[in-house]
Scaffold this motif. Structure first.
Motif, short mmCIF file in Angstrom:
data_model
loop_
_atom_site.label_atom_id
_atom_site.label_comp_id
_atom_site.label_asym_id
_atom_site.label_seq_id
_atom_site.Cartn_x
_atom_site.Cartn_y
_atom_site.Cartn_z
N ASP A 36 0.84 -1.20 0.00
CA ASP A 36 0.00 0.00 0.00
C ASP A 36 0.88 1.25 0.00
O ASP A 36 0.44 2.31 0.45
CB ASP A 36 -0.90 0.01 1.25
CG ASP A 36 -1.69 -1.26 1.42
OD1 ASP A 36 -2.25 -1.73 0.42
OD2 ASP A 36 -1.75 -1.78 2.55
N LEU A 40 0.29 5.22 1.38
CA LEU A 40 0.86 5.53 2.70
C LEU A 40 1.92 6.62 2.64
O LEU A 40 2.59 6.90 3.63
CB LEU A 40 1.50 4.26 3.30
CG LEU A 40 0.55 3.10 3.60
CD1 LEU A 40 1.34 1.85 3.98
CD2 LEU A 40 -0.41 3.46 4.72
N THR A 80 -0.94 -1.44 15.08
CA THR A 80 -1.08 -1.65 13.64
C THR A 80 -0.21 -2.83 13.23
O THR A 80 0.96 -2.91 13.63
CB THR A 80 -0.65 -0.41 12.83
OG1 THR A 80 -1.51 0.69 13.15
CG2 THR A 80 -0.76 -0.68 11.32
N SER A 86 0.50 -9.14 0.53
CA SER A 86 -0.88 -8.64 0.46
C SER A 86 -1.89 -9.74 0.75
O SER A 86 -2.97 -9.47 1.28
CB SER A 86 -1.14 -8.04 -0.93
OG SER A 86 -1.09 -9.03 -1.94
N VAL A 101 -1.77 -2.99 7.33
CA VAL A 101 -1.29 -2.39 6.08
C VAL A 101 -0.20 -3.29 5.51
O VAL A 101 0.41 -4.08 6.22
CB VAL A 101 -0.74 -0.96 6.28
CG1 VAL A 101 -1.82 -0.03 6.80
CG2 VAL A 101 0.47 -0.96 7.21
#
Length: 416
Positions: A36, A40, A80, A86, A101
């Motif tokens: 990402d 980001l 996080t 992915s 993420v």
């Protein structure tokens, strides 16, 4: 001409790699690196704590053991999870209600840690890819691992890469003192028990019948000969047949990585599953470990974290002896005092297990070891130690980082 040709080859390899990643055709164990990063570019991570998990889905079981404690830590400080794959990130979003993420580029990772003022980075394994996050100087790096055992990985030299290690109890510190050189275990290890045993607790249940039950929970085949502890192919079928012949019910709980490295283990796993199910037993996959612990009267396991996690049940255990002459362990008191099952004895596992259940002569000794291995097991105590340790290290990080920043600021003399 040669330089131009090499540049062309690099572009072809790069394009091919992107296609392999995009269509999910990379070899198992290799993250796809679909990040990402663009989204980001100016973002910051939520909370004070980052969990770095660059692995593929094969190793997701290692992080699953921490879901409960991480949810509680998220409520306290914000967490996080950062992935490099992915597919793993998508699976995590479906399984746990925490921010997730995917970051593919080291530069993105370096920048976002600084921009987010991340205080702690947590790791659940010793994946070499962890070094991408370990470069950060602005956070404290903590190894959690995903179990506490007498496997040699528990005393790996890789522990020195982390600022601190959260361990289950004093047994882990003593193990590191005994088997690791040039590592100050008392200073670098923080005992927190097994917080997942707190968050995954179940209410006591009434057994449907009084038939004696054995939980067979072998480990996986291991990544190297010195860590080849699995009994699946050497003991498994003979031992389970013996257990069934002795009139014992069997719960078979295969390790999530069974057969990933060596196909033979996958074949044996299928045979064993069919045998257990055809005899009215249970193949336990995706079921909370505590349910299997509650339903069993004895555990038959290999050298693994199962040994320590089983201790609070106060029920007997039987540990296999690896048949691989190259395997090594980091033995502590529990392994040394527990009955061991050799390959030659596998055909007698049923009678031996029944005798251990009916005449448990080591029960009191095992109960005395619980605090040594796990600390206070009062409900909630381990989770509280975990949360307190994270809060304390976060405060220490702020103090240390403020001092470093002060030292880096130009003084009045520098401007003259």
């Amino acid at each position: 001409m040669p330089a131009r040709g090499n540049a062309l080859k690099r572009r072809i390899r790069s394009s091919g790699g992107k296609l392999l990643r995009r269509f999910g055709l990379l070899p198992g164990g290799m993250p796809d690196g679909i990040g990402d990063d663009a989204a980001l570019a100016d973002a910051a991570l939520d909370g004070d704590v980052m969990v770095y998990f660059p692995d593929t889905q094969d190793s997701l079981y290692q992080l699953r053991t921490w879901y409960g404690p991480l949810r509680e830590l998220h409520r306290a400080q914000g967490v996080t999870i950062v992935c490099m794959d992915s597919r793993t990130a998508a699976a995590l979003r479906a399984e746990v209600d925490l921010p997730v993420v995917t970051i593919a580029l080291d530069a993105t990772l370096d920048a976002i840690i600084l921009r987010s003022a991340t205080k702690l980075v947590l790791y659940v394994n010793y994946n070499p890819l962890n070094t991408a996050a370990l470069r950060s100087r602005s956070a404290i790096h903590v190894s959690l691992l995903h179990g506490d055992s007498d496997k040699v990985v528990s005393v790996s030299n890789q522990i020195k890469a982390y600022d601190y290690s959260f361990v289950a109890g004093q047994a882990a510190i003593d193990r590191l003192e005994r088997y690791t050189t040039l590592f100050d275990a008392p200073a670098r290890c923080i005992p927190v028990g097994r917080p997942s045993l707190d968050t995954d607790r179940i209410e006591a249940t009434v057994r449907a019948d009084d038939r004696l039950t054995v939980l067979y929970a072998p480990t996986w085949e291991g990544g190297q000969a010195s860590a080849a502890y699995s009994s699946l192919c050497t003991h498994g079928l003979a031992a389970v047949r013996s257990l069934l012949a002795a009139g014992l019910d069997v719960i078979y709980r295969p390790h999530p990585l069974t057969g990933v490295r060596v196909p033979e283990y996958g074949d044996t796993d299928r045979q064993l599953g069919e045998l257990v199910e055809s005899s009215g037993g249970r193949v336990s996959t995706g079921r909370p470990l505590q349910h299997d612990f509650t339903d069993a009267d004895l555990i038959l396991c290999d050298v693994s974290a199962m040994m320590g996690d089983w201790l609070p049940t106060a029920k007997p255990l039987l540990i296999t002896q690896s048949a691989d002459p190259q395997s090594r362990d980091a033995a502590t008191a529990l392994l040394s005092m527990s009955p061991r099952l050799t390959v030659a004895e596998a055909t007698s596992a049923g009678n031996l297990a029944r005798d251990l259940i009916e005449h448990d002569l080591l029960r009191e000794e095992r109960i005395e070891m619980i605090e040594y291995y796990l600390g206070d097991i009062t409900p909630g105590a381990s989770l509280a130690r975990f949360l307190e340790a994270c809060a304390r290290l976060s405060t220490r990080r702020d103090e240390l980082w403020a001092r470093i920043q002060d030292q880096q600021r130009p003084s009045a003399d520098d401007s003259v």
